[in-house]
Write a protein that holds these residues in place. Structure first.
Motif, PDB file in Angstrom:
ATOM      1  N   ARG A  17      -6.616   1.093  -9.637  1.00  0.00           N
ATOM      2  CA  ARG A  17      -6.377   1.387 -11.279  1.00  0.00           C
ATOM      3  C   ARG A  17      -7.101   2.262 -11.817  1.00  0.00           C
ATOM      4  N   ALA A  18      -8.684   2.238 -10.878  1.00  0.00           N
ATOM      5  CA  ALA A  18      -9.590   2.858 -11.775  1.00  0.00           C
ATOM      6  C   ALA A  18      -9.114   4.360 -11.859  1.00  0.00           C
ATOM      7  N   LEU A  19      -8.204   5.068 -10.946  1.00  0.00           N
ATOM      8  CA  LEU A  19      -8.362   6.376 -10.875  1.00  0.00           C
ATOM      9  C   LEU A  19      -6.880   7.203 -11.079  1.00  0.00           C
ATOM     10  N   ARG A  20      -6.028   5.927 -11.971  1.00  0.00           N
ATOM     11  CA  ARG A  20      -4.203   6.619 -12.372  1.00  0.00           C
ATOM     12  C   ARG A  20      -4.653   7.812 -13.684  1.00  0.00           C
ATOM     13  N   LEU A  50       0.723  -1.117  -0.329  1.00  0.00           N
ATOM     14  CA  LEU A  50       0.187   0.060  -0.150  1.00  0.00           C
ATOM     15  C   LEU A  50       1.066   1.495  -0.221  1.00  0.00           C
ATOM     16  N   GLY A  51       2.361   0.851   0.105  1.00  0.00           N
ATOM     17  CA  GLY A  51       3.275   2.425   0.327  1.00  0.00           C
ATOM     18  C   GLY A  51       3.387   2.638  -0.655  1.00  0.00           C
ATOM     19  N   ALA A  52       3.127   2.089  -2.232  1.00  0.00           N
ATOM     20  CA  ALA A  52       3.036   2.076  -3.303  1.00  0.00           C
ATOM     21  C   ALA A  52       1.837   3.227  -3.992  1.00  0.00           C
ATOM     22  N   GLY A  53       0.558   3.428  -2.731  1.00  0.00           N
ATOM     23  CA  GLY A  53       0.169   4.249  -3.324  1.00  0.00           C
ATOM     24  C   GLY A  53      -0.806   5.003  -2.913  1.00  0.00           C
ATOM     25  N   THR A  54       0.100   5.797  -1.972  1.00  0.00           N
ATOM     26  CA  THR A  54      -0.482   6.988  -0.278  1.00  0.00           C
ATOM     27  C   THR A  54      -0.357   7.898  -1.476  1.00  0.00           C
ATOM     28  N   LEU A  55      -0.358   8.687  -2.307  1.00  0.00           N
ATOM     29  CA  LEU A  55      -0.967   9.847  -3.007  1.00  0.00           C
ATOM     30  C   LEU A  55      -2.039   9.759  -3.275  1.00  0.00           C
ATOM     31  N   TYR A  56      -2.598   8.739  -2.981  1.00  0.00           N
ATOM     32  CA  TYR A  56      -4.182   8.130  -4.069  1.00  0.00           C
ATOM     33  C   TYR A  56      -4.905   8.281  -2.170  1.00  0.00           C
ATOM     34  N   GLY A  57      -4.131   7.815  -1.536  1.00  0.00           N
ATOM     35  CA  GLY A  57      -4.771   7.875   0.124  1.00  0.00           C
ATOM     36  C   GLY A  57      -4.820   9.488   0.655  1.00  0.00           C
ATOM     37  N   LEU A  86      -8.397   3.346   0.683  1.00  0.00           N
ATOM     38  CA  LEU A  86      -7.727   4.038  -1.071  1.00  0.00           C
ATOM     39  C   LEU A  86      -6.397   4.288  -1.343  1.00  0.00           C
ATOM     40  N   CYS A  87      -5.768   3.238  -0.902  1.00  0.00           N
ATOM     41  CA  CYS A  87      -4.149   3.324  -1.286  1.00  0.00           C
ATOM     42  C   CYS A  87      -4.279   2.001  -1.533  1.00  0.00           C
ATOM     43  N   THR A  88      -5.371   0.887  -2.695  1.00  0.00           N
ATOM     44  CA  THR A  88      -4.837  -0.172  -2.369  1.00  0.00           C
ATOM     45  C   THR A  88      -5.202  -0.039  -3.998  1.00  0.00           C
ATOM     46  N   PRO A  89      -4.581  -1.582  -4.840  1.00  0.00           N
ATOM     47  CA  PRO A  89      -4.638  -1.234  -6.070  1.00  0.00           C
ATOM     48  C   PRO A  89      -5.656  -1.297  -7.092  1.00  0.00           C
ATOM     49  N   PRO A  90      -6.768  -1.745  -6.598  1.00  0.00           N
ATOM     50  CA  PRO A  90      -8.231  -1.435  -7.629  1.00  0.00           C
ATOM     51  C   PRO A  90      -7.993   0.399  -7.112  1.00  0.00           C
TER      52      PRO A  90
END
Length: 357
Positions: free
Chosen positions: A333-336, A277-284, A326-330
């Motif tokens: 992918r949805a908001l990339r 999940l550390g790769a998705g912290t900007l999303y969170g 909010l940091c998860t891969p789905p």
């Protein structure tokens, strides 16, 4: 251009050409830091009438953004204004800033009941200031890497900013300048520095230091303004004498560094369930603000039990769970396309230079 699919396995690349494996320690650090950011925002409406929540809030604000910024600086060390890096700067910071600044403006027109709130790209709304700050900091990275004594110089800039209320709110420059020393410090760090704070002696001392810091925060709540840790106002705007701005800049920097060091010491370097999940912290970071703003509007803070100790714990758990989702891969992918758009159509393709592969 996309690579064409082939029916035979490609030859194995030499180790030097393989993509670098992500460091679990830093992914863990970023995830835990973003959880603290979300919890801090969720606790904000609970501070009134609760000295305990106010103390926890002050403690979290003393180090959660500094920790995130130090790590951001550390990973910006290779920024050299090359075309590919400038492109990533635009797609990874400028475009998300425009998108989320606009989105938060329209969303808060509804939640704050301000139907005529203008969309202003010069006045960052809510948490979008960090994108502006990171853009400015990264652009200036080559300069900080070439001057002598970069951290003291950045501290001097931050101290002078507290004396300058005329800076105003454009691009939230007060925050950009006052948080600058943490980014520059990150630029100066090396892997061995992180190994130093992860020694057993430091880990053993970290929790007692946090306990002492919480006690000091509890004592300080009725005696001082926690706004010094927001780094968004000059001393005059906080109603304090001018001389206190530079002094509190140094005090806050020292306190924050101690707590950041303790936080980094406690982060595990092992791969865990939340490492990815550390790769998705900007999303969170960008998305959790909608939930926090909406929670106030929807009356989730209305029940009396929410303002009790168990309620504060439940709010923290809910905020941590939400930002985790909010940091998860789905979600990524949805908001990339909004958070990390490629935008190949907007940039020229640079041919490889002679002698390079």
């Amino acid at each position: 251009m996309h690579e064409q699919l082939v029916t035979v396995a490609p030859p194995e690349r030499p180790a030097a050409q393989r993509p670098a494996e992500r460091d679990a320690y830093f992914d863990n650090t970023k995830y835990l830091a973003i959880v603290l950011v979300a919890v801090g925002h969720a606790w904000e409406p609970l501070r009134d009438g609760s000295r305990g929540v106010s103390a926890l809030y002050l403690l979290v604000y003393a180090f959660h953004m500094p920790a995130f910024i130090v790590v951001s600086g550390y990973f910006s060390r290779n920024f050299d204004a090359a075309p590919q890096r400038l492109r990533r700067l635009v797609t990874g910071l400028v475009v998300p800033y425009v998108v989320f600044e606009t989105a938060y403006t329209f969303f808060t027109r509804w939640t704050d009941q301000v139907p005529d709130r203008p969309v202003s790209l010069l006045d960052p709304l809510y948490l979008t200031w960090f994108l502006v700050a990171l853009f400015v900091w990264r652009l200036t990275t080559p300069l900080w890497q070439r001057v002598r004594h970069p951290v003291p110089l950045a501290l001097a800039v931050a101290m002078l900013a507290t004396l300058t209320p005329s800076i105003g709110d454009d691009l939230d420059l007060q925050r950009v300048l006052q948080f600058l020393p943490y980014f520059v410090l990150g630029l100066c760090l090396k892997p061995e520095h992180f190994r130093l704070v992860r020694r057993r002696a430091v880990r053993l001392a970290a929790l007692p230091v946090f306990a002492v810091a919480l006690a000091l925060a509890y004592w300080a709540v009725p005696r001082m303004s926690g706004a010094w840790f927001y780094h968004r106002d000059s001393a005059q705007e906080l109603g304090a004498p001018a001389w206190s701005g530079p002094v509190m800049t140094l005090v806050a920097f020292g306190c924050s560094l101690v707590l950041v060091g303790c936080f980094l010491a406690l982060v595990t370097g092992r791969r865990t369930w939340f490492t990815a999940l550390g790769a998705g912290t900007l999303y969170g970071y960008l998305l959790h603000g909608f939930l926090v703003q909406g929670a106030r509007f929807w009356g989730w803070y209305g029940p009396a039990w929410v303002h009790e100790p168990l309620g504060a714990a439940a709010v923290a758990l809910a905020a941590a769970s939400a930002v985790t989702a909010l940091c998860t891969p789905p979600v990524r992918r949805a908001l990339r396309g909004l958070v990390e758009p490629e935008m190949r159509w907007a940039f020229r393709q640079h041919a490889a230079q002679p002698g390079r592969t």
